[in-house]
Design an enzyme around this catalytic site. Structure first.
Site, PDB file in Angstrom:
ATOM      1  N   LYS A   1       0.854  -1.195   0.000  1.00  0.00           N
ATOM      2  CA  LYS A   1       0.000   0.000   0.000  1.00  0.00           C
ATOM      3  C   LYS A   1       0.886   1.241   0.000  1.00  0.00           C
ATOM      4  CE  LYS A   1      -3.842   1.975   2.698  1.00  0.00           C
ATOM      5  NZ  LYS A   1      -4.679   1.790   3.900  1.00  0.00           N
TER       6      LYS A   1
ATOM      7  N   SER B   1      -9.505   1.766   2.922  1.00  0.00           N
ATOM      8  CA  SER B   1      -8.661   2.503   2.020  1.00  0.00           C
ATOM      9  C   SER B   1      -7.611   1.666   1.300  1.00  0.00           C
ATOM     10  CB  SER B   1      -7.950   3.618   2.798  1.00  0.00           C
ATOM     11  OG  SER B   1      -7.109   3.067   3.793  1.00  0.00           O
TER      12      SER B   1
ATOM     13  N   SER C   1      -9.578  -0.435   7.179  1.00  0.00           N
ATOM     14  CA  SER C   1      -9.022  -0.341   5.827  1.00  0.00           C
ATOM     15  C   SER C   1      -8.330  -1.586   5.287  1.00  0.00           C
ATOM     16  CB  SER C   1      -8.054   0.830   5.736  1.00  0.00           C
ATOM     17  OG  SER C   1      -8.790   2.009   5.545  1.00  0.00           O
TER      18      SER C   1
END
Ligand code: GLN
Length: 470
Positions: free
Chosen positions: A70, A145, A169
């Protein structure tokens, strides 16, 4: 036939160890999948073409297996934007501890994945680089996210991926994309190099195809790090060994009544009840329990996290990192213009909310009060874990929603975090496990929440359930 990067990590590791597969072949397969699919999915913000295999990869735990990271996890000399325009072009001088540990274990970074800017979001649509699409239905969000990480694993573009979970997330996009997402206990995995959102909530963790893969990776990532004062000294278990011979006989499973009252999509409720039946049929004891402050937990989260955000965002001044505005004649003006140009809408919203709840005259009414209620939520869970070993519930109120469906209504977006946020407010470990599909054939995620540092327990139960998850 399944492409190689659609196989579980542990299977690939075996093949690589037995020389039935080379890391070059596996890398090439991932590249092929990215070339074919990512134009439509947009899971990657940065994608590495050349394989740089670690020396003596044969002797490592991960044997050259490629993984996606990420974009809010720092990677030395490799673009790290956290999904925000304000960090456009930023290359950190160091690598996040969890990433570094996986690299030392022989993992190879395949690329950096798209995410809501600074991880503020639940759909991936807050990215400053355009949204990621759900591989199951391109007109829908992958969740957020950690949107790109979940989509990359689901689409078979990466064997596994790292995400971060401040309020869901990792688990929510895992649920929307039909993969496993593990949020460790706060402090179990170092936050060093994780671009801070809510520092008393943030935790990195893996998104994988199987529970055993998550257990294996947690073992490599977890443990004390002297660079993160909140990382825990609690010894790291052998999580993989904890899965062996797992039985659920005698296990006390708490079903939180309040989890079934919040506009839960009927098919998700059914999936959770199916899990409860499987557990009960195998000798587990179901206990109906209450989380009296569930709604307050969400409110507490949306006061405390923006407060921490407003403080953490102060470092983006348009001078030290990333984007610098061409407008402005003084340092203060450069900072103001850089922030105006570089921060996305949701970033601004959180800074404003956070600054408001911390401001003189409002601090006691909002920040302090929310901190007190946080303690109540922590106590609720402590009491629950005197009665049960794990809690079972849904990961999300609905399956993946349409792109654009909630963008005009931030509160509707925040409400979709109701089941994931409590574990973060209390710092507890939790896992989302794919369990069936809804009528539109979209993946459903069920969630297990464990007591502090009981990752072994939730992994064991999730591993047991995996066999029933069709
Ligand atoms: N959806 C939540 C939020 O927007 C969670 C984000 C996260 O875990 N990073 O705050």
């Amino acid at each position: 036939m399944k492409s190689l990067c659609q196989l579980p990590l542990l299977e690939l590791r075996k093949k690589l160890g037995a020389k039935k597969l080379s890391p070059q072949e596996l890398w090439a397969e991932c590249q092929k999948a990215i070339a074919e699919k990512d134009g439509k999915i947009h899971a990657f913000l940065t994608h590495i073409l050349q394989l740089q295999l670690p020396a003596e990869w044969q002797k490592t735990e991960l044997k050259g297996i490629p993984f996606a990271v990420k974009d809010n996890l720092s990677t030395a000399n490799l673009l790290t934007t956290a999904g925000s325009q304000i960090l456009k072009g930023y290359r950190p001088p160091y690598t996040a501890t969890v990433v570094e540990r996986l690299q030392k274990a022989g993992g190879v970074i395949l690329g950096k994945t798209n995410c809501d800017a600074f991880a503020f979001g639940a759909s991936g649509e807050n990215s400053g680089y355009g949204p990621t699409h759900n591989p199951y239905d391109l007109s829908r969000v992958p969740g957020g996210s950690s949107s790109g990480s979940a989509a990359a694993v689901a689409a078979g573009m990466a064997v596994f991926a790292l995400g971060t979970d401040t309020g869901g997330s990792i688990r929510q996009p895992a649920a929307f994309c039909g993969v496993v997402g593990l949020k460790p206990t706060y402090g179990r995995c170092s936050r060093w190099g994780l671009i801070a959102m809510g520092s008393s909530f943030d935790v990195p963790g893996p998104l994988t195809r199987t529970v055993a893969d998550a257990a294996f990776l947690l073992g490599l990532m977890a443990g004390y790090d002297k660079r993160d004062a909140t990382s825990s000294q609690t010894p790291v278990e052998n999580y993989l060994a904890a899965l062996n011979g797992s039985s659920v006989r005698g296990l006390r499973v708490g079903l939180v009544e309040e989890f079934f009252q919040h506009g839960l999509q009927p098919e998700i409720k059914k999936a959770v009840m199916r899990v409860a039946d499987v557990l009960a049929n195998n000798g587990a004891k179901l206990v109906r329990v209450h989380l009296p402050h569930l709604e307050e937990a969400l409110a507490v989260y949306y006061v405390l996290v923006p407060a921490e955000i407003s403080s953490n965002m102060a470092r983006y001044d348009g001078i030290r990192f990333g984007w610098q505005s061409k407008r402005g004649k003084t340092a203060a003006a450069v900072t103001a213009f850089s922030r105006a140009e570089g921060f996305e809408m949701e970033v601004k919203r959180r800074i404003l909310t956070g600054t408001y709840v911390l401001s003189a005259g409002y601090y006691d009414a909002y920040y302090l009060q929310a901190s007190r209620v946080r303690t109540l939520v922590i106590r609720d869970f402590q009491e629950l874990f005197n009665k049960v070993d794990v809690l079972l519930g849904p990961t999300t109120p609905t399956t993946a929603f349409k792109l654009g469906e909630k963008t005009a209504d931030p509160v509707a977006m925040y409400l979709s975090d109701i089941f994931t946020v409590p574990a973060n407010v209390a710092g507890l470990p939790a896992i989302s496990l794919p369990f069936g599909r809804d009528q539109k054939n979209l993946p459903i995620g069920v969630q297990l929440i464990g007591n502090r540092f009981q990752e072994g327990e939730i992994l064991r139960v999730a591993h047991f359930l995996e066999n029933y998850a069709c």
